[in-house]
Design a protein around this motif. Structure first.
Motif, PDB file in Angstrom:
ATOM      1  N   LEU A 122       4.475  -5.594   6.412  1.00  0.00           N
ATOM      2  CA  LEU A 122       5.677  -5.663   5.585  1.00  0.00           C
ATOM      3  C   LEU A 122       6.508  -6.898   5.920  1.00  0.00           C
ATOM      4  O   LEU A 122       7.098  -7.515   5.032  1.00  0.00           O
ATOM      5  N   VAL A 123       6.525  -7.272   7.191  1.00  0.00           N
ATOM      6  CA  VAL A 123       7.207  -8.509   7.601  1.00  0.00           C
ATOM      7  C   VAL A 123       6.488  -9.706   6.982  1.00  0.00           C
ATOM      8  O   VAL A 123       7.113 -10.587   6.386  1.00  0.00           O
ATOM      9  N   GLU A 124       5.156  -9.738   7.082  1.00  0.00           N
ATOM     10  CA  GLU A 124       4.359 -10.835   6.521  1.00  0.00           C
ATOM     11  C   GLU A 124       4.541 -10.951   5.009  1.00  0.00           C
ATOM     12  O   GLU A 124       4.541 -12.055   4.460  1.00  0.00           O
ATOM     13  N   LYS A 125       4.692  -9.822   4.341  1.00  0.00           N
ATOM     14  CA  LYS A 125       4.860  -9.815   2.887  1.00  0.00           C
ATOM     15  C   LYS A 125       6.292 -10.149   2.469  1.00  0.00           C
ATOM     16  O   LYS A 125       6.577 -10.267   1.281  1.00  0.00           O
ATOM     17  N   GLY A 126       7.186 -10.267   3.444  1.00  0.00           N
ATOM     18  CA  GLY A 126       8.562 -10.650   3.150  1.00  0.00           C
ATOM     19  C   GLY A 126       9.448  -9.522   2.648  1.00  0.00           C
ATOM     20  O   GLY A 126      10.490  -9.774   2.051  1.00  0.00           O
ATOM     21  N   LEU A 127       9.060  -8.286   2.899  1.00  0.00           N
ATOM     22  CA  LEU A 127       9.882  -7.157   2.466  1.00  0.00           C
ATOM     23  C   LEU A 127      10.883  -6.708   3.526  1.00  0.00           C
ATOM     24  O   LEU A 127      11.918  -6.137   3.192  1.00  0.00           O
ATOM     25  N   ILE A 128      10.550  -6.936   4.794  1.00  0.00           N
ATOM     26  CA  ILE A 128      11.461  -6.579   5.879  1.00  0.00           C
ATOM     27  C   ILE A 128      11.498  -7.700   6.905  1.00  0.00           C
ATOM     28  O   ILE A 128      10.634  -8.581   6.910  1.00  0.00           O
ATOM     29  N   LYS A 129      12.516  -7.644   7.758  1.00  0.00           N
ATOM     30  CA  LYS A 129      12.572  -8.549   8.905  1.00  0.00           C
ATOM     31  C   LYS A 129      12.826  -7.709  10.143  1.00  0.00           C
ATOM     32  O   LYS A 129      13.299  -6.570  10.051  1.00  0.00           O
ATOM     33  N   SER A 133       0.853  -1.197   0.000  1.00  0.00           N
ATOM     34  CA  SER A 133       0.000   0.000   0.000  1.00  0.00           C
ATOM     35  C   SER A 133       0.888   1.246   0.000  1.00  0.00           C
ATOM     36  O   SER A 133       2.096   1.177   0.256  1.00  0.00           O
ATOM     37  N   ASP A 134       0.278   2.391  -0.258  1.00  0.00           N
ATOM     38  CA  ASP A 134       1.029   3.651  -0.235  1.00  0.00           C
ATOM     39  C   ASP A 134       1.640   3.893   1.144  1.00  0.00           C
ATOM     40  O   ASP A 134       2.775   4.369   1.246  1.00  0.00           O
ATOM     41  N   SER A 135       0.909   3.573   2.193  1.00  0.00           N
ATOM     42  CA  SER A 135       1.410   3.767   3.551  1.00  0.00           C
ATOM     43  C   SER A 135       2.591   2.833   3.838  1.00  0.00           C
ATOM     44  O   SER A 135       3.587   3.249   4.439  1.00  0.00           O
ATOM     45  N   GLU A 136       2.476   1.593   3.409  1.00  0.00           N
ATOM     46  CA  GLU A 136       3.582   0.646   3.596  1.00  0.00           C
ATOM     47  C   GLU A 136       4.806   1.098   2.796  1.00  0.00           C
ATOM     48  O   GLU A 136       5.937   1.012   3.282  1.00  0.00           O
ATOM     49  N   LEU A 137       4.568   1.611   1.599  1.00  0.00           N
ATOM     50  CA  LEU A 137       5.674   2.088   0.776  1.00  0.00           C
ATOM     51  C   LEU A 137       6.378   3.266   1.440  1.00  0.00           C
ATOM     52  O   LEU A 137       7.603   3.383   1.379  1.00  0.00           O
ATOM     53  N   GLU A 138       5.627   4.114   2.096  1.00  0.00           N
ATOM     54  CA  GLU A 138       6.222   5.245   2.817  1.00  0.00           C
ATOM     55  C   GLU A 138       7.206   4.746   3.878  1.00  0.00           C
ATOM     56  O   GLU A 138       8.302   5.288   4.029  1.00  0.00           O
ATOM     57  N   LEU A 139       6.832   3.697   4.582  1.00  0.00           N
ATOM     58  CA  LEU A 139       7.733   3.119   5.588  1.00  0.00           C
ATOM     59  C   LEU A 139       8.945   2.476   4.936  1.00  0.00           C
ATOM     60  O   LEU A 139      10.071   2.610   5.433  1.00  0.00           O
TER      61      LEU A 139
END
Length: 126
Positions: A51-58, A6-12
């Motif tokens: 973002l963790v669930e989507k595998g983009l960050i840990k 999402s746009d909010s997740e992308l901001e992070l």
């Protein structure tokens, strides 16, 4: 495959990438405040969890603090999203995208020239 965010997740993600791919929760909140974003703690934590669930960050626990590390680079994310855009709107044709940019004057002659020179440099290295 990198999932869409999402746009909010992308901001992070942008904040984490800007911090060299790692950021403490406090750093993220500080950057959000600098941008005038007044998200509540629970909102930010929920977005980071997604973002963790989507595998983009840990997440790494450092004492009582959480550090978030990007698993996907900004460049890789951009490439995947660009390919997705090409497929959705232009049937995979980069030419169609560039034609739209030129026809709608979204690409200046100077930018076009910069891209042409970039193209020549990249092709010359191969």
């Amino acid at each position: 495959m990198v999932q869409q965010v999402s746009d909010s997740e992308l901001e992070l993600m942008k904040i984490i990438w800007a911090k060299g791919g790692q950021a403490l929760y406090a750093d993220i909140m500080e950057e959000l405040a600098k941008k005038g974003c007044s998200w509540q703690k629970n909102t930010v934590i929920t977005l980071l969890s997604r973002l963790v669930e989507k595998g983009l960050i840990k997440t790494n626990k450092i004492g009582r603090r959480n550090e978030y590390t990007a698993i996907v680079t900004e460049r890789d994310y951009q490439a995947v999203q660009t390919q997705s855009l090409l497929n959705k709107l232009y049937q995979g044709s980069a030419r169609g995208l560039v034609a739209t940019l030129i026809q709608r004057e979204m690409l200046t002659p100077e930018e076009y020239e910069d891209l042409r020179q970039f193209w020549e440099r990249e092709r010359g290295d191969k």
